[in-house]
Design a protein around this motif. Structure first.
Motif, PDB file in Angstrom:
ATOM      1  N   SER A  65      -4.031   5.500  -4.225  1.00  0.00           N
ATOM      2  CA  SER A  65      -4.739   6.572  -3.972  1.00  0.00           C
ATOM      3  C   SER A  65      -5.821   6.483  -5.418  1.00  0.00           C
ATOM      4  O   SER A  65      -6.049   6.887  -6.445  1.00  0.00           O
ATOM      5  CB  SER A  65      -4.641   8.246  -4.389  1.00  0.00           C
ATOM      6  N   LYS A  75       0.775  -1.108   0.045  1.00  0.00           N
ATOM      7  CA  LYS A  75       0.185  -0.086  -0.019  1.00  0.00           C
ATOM      8  C   LYS A  75       1.341   1.191  -0.231  1.00  0.00           C
ATOM      9  O   LYS A  75       1.516   1.201   0.493  1.00  0.00           O
ATOM     10  CB  LYS A  75      -1.032   0.322   1.359  1.00  0.00           C
ATOM     11  N   PRO A  81       1.898   5.222  -0.364  1.00  0.00           N
ATOM     12  CA  PRO A  81       1.503   6.820   0.861  1.00  0.00           C
ATOM     13  C   PRO A  81       0.243   7.486  -0.559  1.00  0.00           C
ATOM     14  O   PRO A  81       0.725   7.163  -1.186  1.00  0.00           O
ATOM     15  CB  PRO A  81       2.618   7.502   0.643  1.00  0.00           C
ATOM     16  N   GLN A  82      -0.729   8.086  -0.354  1.00  0.00           N
ATOM     17  CA  GLN A  82      -1.295   8.963  -0.412  1.00  0.00           C
ATOM     18  C   GLN A  82      -0.513   9.972  -1.903  1.00  0.00           C
ATOM     19  O   GLN A  82       0.612  10.255  -1.882  1.00  0.00           O
ATOM     20  CB  GLN A  82      -1.603   9.829   0.263  1.00  0.00           C
ATOM     21  N   GLY A  83      -1.151   9.669  -3.041  1.00  0.00           N
ATOM     22  CA  GLY A  83      -0.487  10.730  -4.012  1.00  0.00           C
ATOM     23  C   GLY A  83       0.191  10.313  -4.755  1.00  0.00           C
ATOM     24  O   GLY A  83       0.439  10.921  -5.491  1.00  0.00           O
TER      25      GLY A  83
END
Length: 198
Positions: free
Chosen positions: A181, A120, A122-124
């Motif tokens: 994301s 998974k 990180p965001q973005g």
């Protein structure tokens, strides 16, 4: 004279204390034996893990190529993946490039009881390219299997150890699922190049 007064005072205090305890319902008793005094059991320190060489896959003129790296804890797959996202070292960068982005936070890596490893991001982080997915799949496939550490006497003599059969499984059995994301990608390791033979 002082010694006699001190002894009399101590005896009087002891009698008064006994009288008070008896009045409160606490019966007098002799010394109670309660067994051996407490002791601390020291457990031996855990055996430190032996550094192991794993292969990180970077690109050499666009071709997937294994670059050896030493890791302190071979069972920590998250650390191996983080090193891959960290890119080639200065020495490796002479020939190695990467399609993987630099991350601001470490990815969350989990392996199920089968052959699927989930990463998974990180965001973005944008969708990964196919070469980047192959870098991940090949690195994880070769790093996620059981590791064999040479016995101490074999390490001293330089004699090679025969790894157990399950350590020689095909890396093609492994798949990597990357979660970003709003997107998910899966890549099997069936097209990974074989590791170079020592």
């Amino acid at each position: 004279m002082k010694g006699a007064r001190g002894t009399a005072l101590s005896a009087g205090l002891a009698a008064a204390l006994t009288l008070m305890l008896t009045a409160c319902g606490v019966p007098p008793s002799d010394v109670i034996e309660a067994g051996e005094p407490a002791s601390v059991v020291r457990h031996p320190s855990p055996t430190p893990s032996v550094p192991v060489v794993v292969s990180l896959y970077f690109l050499d003129d666009g071709a997937l190529t294994a670059y050896p790296r030493t890791v302190g804890d071979p069972s920590d797959l998250g650390s191996v993946v983080a090193q891959l996202f960290g890119g080639p070292t200065t020495g490796e960068a002479v020939t190695a490039t990467t399609e993987l982005p630099r991350l601001t936070d470490a990815p969350d890596v989990t392996a199920d009881s089968g052959n699927l490893v989930s990463i998974k991001l990180p965001q973005g982080v944008a969708r990964l390219s196919r070469p980047a997915m192959l870098q991940l799949a090949c690195t994880v496939a070769h790093a996620s299997g059981p590791f064999t550490v040479l016995p101490a006497d074999a390490q001293r003599s330089g004699a090679p150890a025969t790894p157990p059969v399950d350590a020689q499984r095909s890396p093609a059995d492994t798949s990597v699922q990357v979660l970003g994301s709003g997107w998910t990608m899966t890549q099997s390791a069936d097209s990974c190049p074989d590791l170079p033979q020592p």
